[in-house]
Enzyme design. Structure first.
Site, PDB file in Angstrom:
ATOM      1  N   ASP A   9      37.907  56.964  13.552  1.00 33.14           N
ATOM      2  CA  ASP A   9      38.048  58.554  14.042  1.00 33.14           C
ATOM      3  C   ASP A   9      38.979  58.223  15.433  1.00 33.14           C
ATOM      4  OD1 ASP A   9      38.042  60.607  14.795  1.00 33.14           O
ATOM      5  OD2 ASP A   9      36.251  60.141  15.798  1.00 33.14           O
ATOM      6  N   LEU A  10      39.354  59.095  15.968  1.00 32.81           N
ATOM      7  CA  LEU A  10      39.653  58.947  17.287  1.00 32.81           C
ATOM      8  C   LEU A  10      39.481  58.611  18.403  1.00 32.81           C
ATOM      9  CD1 LEU A  10      42.688  57.936  19.029  1.00 32.81           C
ATOM     10  CD2 LEU A  10      43.225  60.438  19.350  1.00 32.81           C
ATOM     11  N   ASP A  11      38.987  60.263  18.570  1.00 33.45           N
ATOM     12  CA  ASP A  11      38.447  61.173  19.848  1.00 33.45           C
ATOM     13  C   ASP A  11      36.758  61.091  19.436  1.00 33.45           C
ATOM     14  OD1 ASP A  11      40.383  62.163  20.817  1.00 33.45           O
ATOM     15  OD2 ASP A  11      39.972  63.703  19.865  1.00 33.45           O
ATOM     16  N   THR A  17      38.026  60.892  24.651  1.00 35.93           N
ATOM     17  CA  THR A  17      38.528  61.981  25.247  1.00 35.93           C
ATOM     18  C   THR A  17      38.381  63.607  24.456  1.00 35.93           C
ATOM     19  OG1 THR A  17      40.253  61.609  22.593  1.00 35.93           O
ATOM     20  CG2 THR A  17      41.138  61.054  24.676  1.00 35.93           C
ATOM     21  N   LYS A  45      33.301  68.717  18.312  1.00 37.72           N
ATOM     22  CA  LYS A  45      34.069  67.216  18.192  1.00 37.72           C
ATOM     23  C   LYS A  45      34.508  66.877  16.340  1.00 37.72           C
ATOM     24  CE  LYS A  45      31.567  64.726  21.883  1.00 37.72           C
ATOM     25  NZ  LYS A  45      30.618  64.196  21.804  1.00 37.72           N
ATOM     26  N   GLY A  46      35.843  66.604  16.242  1.00 34.18           N
ATOM     27  CA  GLY A  46      36.156  66.693  14.831  1.00 34.18           C
ATOM     28  C   GLY A  46      36.402  68.161  14.177  1.00 34.18           C
ATOM     29  N   ARG A  49      42.142  72.034  16.203  1.00 31.25           N
ATOM     30  CA  ARG A  49      42.246  73.266  17.206  1.00 31.25           C
ATOM     31  C   ARG A  49      42.300  74.310  17.304  1.00 31.25           C
ATOM     32  NH1 ARG A  49      47.772  71.979  19.667  1.00 31.25           N
ATOM     33  NH2 ARG A  49      47.231  69.738  19.421  1.00 31.25           N
ATOM     34  N   SER A 114      41.867  60.777  12.178  1.00 25.98           N
ATOM     35  CA  SER A 114      41.390  61.653  13.156  1.00 25.98           C
ATOM     36  C   SER A 114      41.761  63.685  12.498  1.00 25.98           C
ATOM     37  CB  SER A 114      42.115  61.401  14.346  1.00 25.98           C
ATOM     38  OG  SER A 114      42.456  62.380  16.044  1.00 25.98           O
ATOM     39  N   ALA A 115      41.288  63.977  13.615  1.00 25.67           N
ATOM     40  CA  ALA A 115      41.227  65.640  13.521  1.00 25.67           C
ATOM     41  C   ALA A 115      42.762  66.573  14.653  1.00 25.67           C
ATOM     42  CB  ALA A 115      40.447  66.553  13.687  1.00 25.67           C
ATOM     43  N   SER A 116      43.099  65.572  15.123  1.00 25.90           N
ATOM     44  CA  SER A 116      43.797  65.487  16.541  1.00 25.90           C
ATOM     45  C   SER A 116      45.113  65.290  16.016  1.00 25.90           C
ATOM     46  CB  SER A 116      43.456  64.431  17.775  1.00 25.90           C
ATOM     47  OG  SER A 116      44.419  65.320  18.976  1.00 25.90           O
ATOM     48  N   ARG A 117      46.147  66.899  16.704  1.00 23.32           N
ATOM     49  CA  ARG A 117      46.939  66.314  16.218  1.00 23.32           C
ATOM     50  C   ARG A 117      47.784  65.513  17.730  1.00 23.32           C
ATOM     51  NH1 ARG A 117      49.641  71.085  13.167  1.00 23.32           N
ATOM     52  NH2 ARG A 117      47.964  71.830  12.511  1.00 23.32           N
ATOM     53  N   ASN A 118      47.443  65.350  18.279  1.00 21.98           N
ATOM     54  CA  ASN A 118      47.706  64.086  19.571  1.00 21.98           C
ATOM     55  C   ASN A 118      47.313  62.752  19.074  1.00 21.98           C
ATOM     56  OD1 ASN A 118      49.035  66.343  21.313  1.00 21.98           O
ATOM     57  ND2 ASN A 118      47.024  66.467  21.280  1.00 21.98           N
ATOM     58  N   LYS A 145      37.570  68.552   9.168  1.00 18.72           N
ATOM     59  CA  LYS A 145      35.765  67.944   8.876  1.00 18.72           C
ATOM     60  C   LYS A 145      35.374  68.868   9.098  1.00 18.72           C
ATOM     61  CE  LYS A 145      38.048  63.654  10.749  1.00 18.72           C
ATOM     62  NZ  LYS A 145      38.026  62.956  12.251  1.00 18.72           N
ATOM     63  N   GLU A 169      32.629  56.883  12.706  1.00 19.66           N
ATOM     64  CA  GLU A 169      33.054  58.756  13.120  1.00 19.66           C
ATOM     65  C   GLU A 169      31.951  58.296  14.399  1.00 19.66           C
ATOM     66  OE1 GLU A 169      33.562  61.802  13.289  1.00 19.66           O
ATOM     67  OE2 GLU A 169      35.146  61.478  12.045  1.00 19.66           O
ATOM     68  N   ASP A 170      32.354  59.733  15.205  1.00 18.91           N
ATOM     69  CA  ASP A 170      30.986  59.964  16.664  1.00 18.91           C
ATOM     70  C   ASP A 170      30.366  61.103  16.396  1.00 18.91           C
ATOM     71  OD1 ASP A 170      34.269  61.383  16.813  1.00 18.91           O
ATOM     72  OD2 ASP A 170      33.001  61.754  19.086  1.00 18.91           O
TER      73      ASP A 170
HETATM   74  P1  B16 Z   1      43.577  68.512  19.210  1.00 19.50           P
HETATM   75  P2  B16 Z   1      38.779  63.124  16.380  1.00 19.50           P
HETATM   76  C1  B16 Z   1      39.572  66.128  17.137  1.00 19.50           C
HETATM   77  O1  B16 Z   1      40.079  64.868  16.996  1.00 19.50           O
HETATM   78  C2  B16 Z   1      38.530  65.745  18.215  1.00 19.50           C
HETATM   79  O2  B16 Z   1      37.042  65.313  18.324  1.00 19.50           O
HETATM   80  C3  B16 Z   1      38.470  67.492  18.596  1.00 19.50           C
HETATM   81  O3  B16 Z   1      37.372  67.848  19.980  1.00 19.50           O
HETATM   82  C4  B16 Z   1      39.638  68.396  18.862  1.00 19.50           C
HETATM   83  O4  B16 Z   1      39.996  69.046  18.750  1.00 19.50           O
HETATM   84  C5  B16 Z   1      40.673  67.921  17.230  1.00 19.50           C
HETATM   85  O5  B16 Z   1      40.464  66.459  17.228  1.00 19.50           O
HETATM   86  C6  B16 Z   1      42.081  68.753  17.347  1.00 19.50           C
HETATM   87  O6  B16 Z   1      42.805  67.784  18.315  1.00 19.50           O
HETATM   88  O7  B16 Z   1      43.950  69.638  19.506  1.00 19.50           O
HETATM   89  O8  B16 Z   1      44.210  67.704  19.712  1.00 19.50           O
HETATM   90  O9  B16 Z   1      44.832  68.566  17.990  1.00 19.50           O
HETATM   91  O10 B16 Z   1      37.611  63.497  16.752  1.00 19.50           O
HETATM   92  O11 B16 Z   1      39.165  63.735  14.796  1.00 19.50           O
HETATM   93  O12 B16 Z   1      39.763  62.083  16.224  1.00 19.50           O
HETATM   94 MG    MG Z   2      35.815  61.894  17.300  1.00 18.78          MG
END
Ligand code: B16
Ligand code: MG
Length: 224
Positions: A9-11, A17, A45-46, A49, A114-118, A145, A169-170
């Site tokens: 996982d990333l964040d 972050t 977390k996870g 957006r 990771s769930a993050s689009r960034n 997730k 995973e955190d």
């Molecule tokens: P973004 P992970 C998740 O990343 C974060 O834990 C979560 O807080 C965030 O809302 C989600 O990514 C979406 O992020 O807005 O950057 O697309 O923990 O799955 O790496």
């Molecule tokens: Mg995470």
């Protein structure tokens, strides 16, 4: 049990972050006179957006139209990107780079889940993107997730069965996702949120692949 690949996982696992997501979401909540506690933030977390925004709106009893929600999600992301604009390698969580490098030298294929689009932008900024064989982020999945889609896509892309793949995973939702996908879930962080993981480490300091394999084998031998 043979571990043939690892998914990170990333964040909260590679980089801290989560605190920047928190600042940006709290500002959004405050725009309409609401708030976001640290405890509520744990639940985000996870979560995607839009899923996070829906949670914050509901917790504060606020209704918004589809267009307004899109605008708020866009604004949150602008603030978040501003907050992370200057992150670099110093933001890597302690010990993670040593483990990633060790795994790479052992030729264990690595995926990002990771769930993050960034996520890919962030991995590049902190200089670890070259260590990953495949990167699955929020742009490549439809379900958030605790759905295992992000990890299943990672395993598929590596050509490894989930049962032979560790997921680090955190978040409790991420651990749930790893379990439902049939992976070996390893929790990073606070025990109380991750109790269903096979093993939990407070962080990656002094962790080697060998230690992790030994701990997983011990934990599995204790499970009836
Ligand atoms: P973004 P992970 C998740 O990343 C974060 O834990 C979560 O807080 C965030 O809302 C989600 O990514 C979406 O992020 O807005 O950057 O697309 O923990 O799955 O790496
Ligand atoms: Mg995470």
């Amino acid at each position: 049990m043979k571990v043939e690949a690892c998914i990170f996982d990333l964040d909260g696992v590679i980089v801290d972050t989560a605190r920047f997501h928190y600042v940006a979401w709290k500002r959004i909540a405050q725009l309409f006179g609401g708030d976001l506690s640290l405890e509520q933030n744990e639940k985000l977390k996870g979560v995607s957006r839009m899923g996070s925004l829906e949670y914050i709106l509901k917790a504060n009893n606020i209704q918004k139209s589809h267009e307004e929600k899109s605008e708020l999600a866009k604004l949150k992301n602008e603030w978040y990107l501003e907050l992370i604009s200057s992150i670099d390698q110093s933001e890597l969580l302690p010990g993670v780079i040593n483990l990633l490098t060790e795994l790479k030298s052992l030729k264990i294929p690595l995926a990002l889940g990771s769930a993050s689009r960034n996520a890919i932008k962030i991995l590049h900024k902190i200089g670890v993107d070259h260590l990953f064989h495949t990167m699955i982020d929020g742009n490549l999945v439809e379900k958030s997730k605790p759905d295992p889609e992000v990890f299943l896509k990672g395993a598929k892309s590596l050509g490894i069965k989930p049962a032979n793949c560790i997921v680090f995973e955190d978040s409790s939702k991420g651990i749930e996702a790893a379990i439902s996908g049939g992976f070996i879930p390893v929790g990073i962080g606070e025990d109380s949120n991750l109790k269903n993981a096979t093993i939990i480490y407070s962080g990656f300091q002094n962790l080697t692949f060998d230690t992790i394999l030994t701990d997983i084998a011990k934990a599995k031998s204790r499970t009836p």
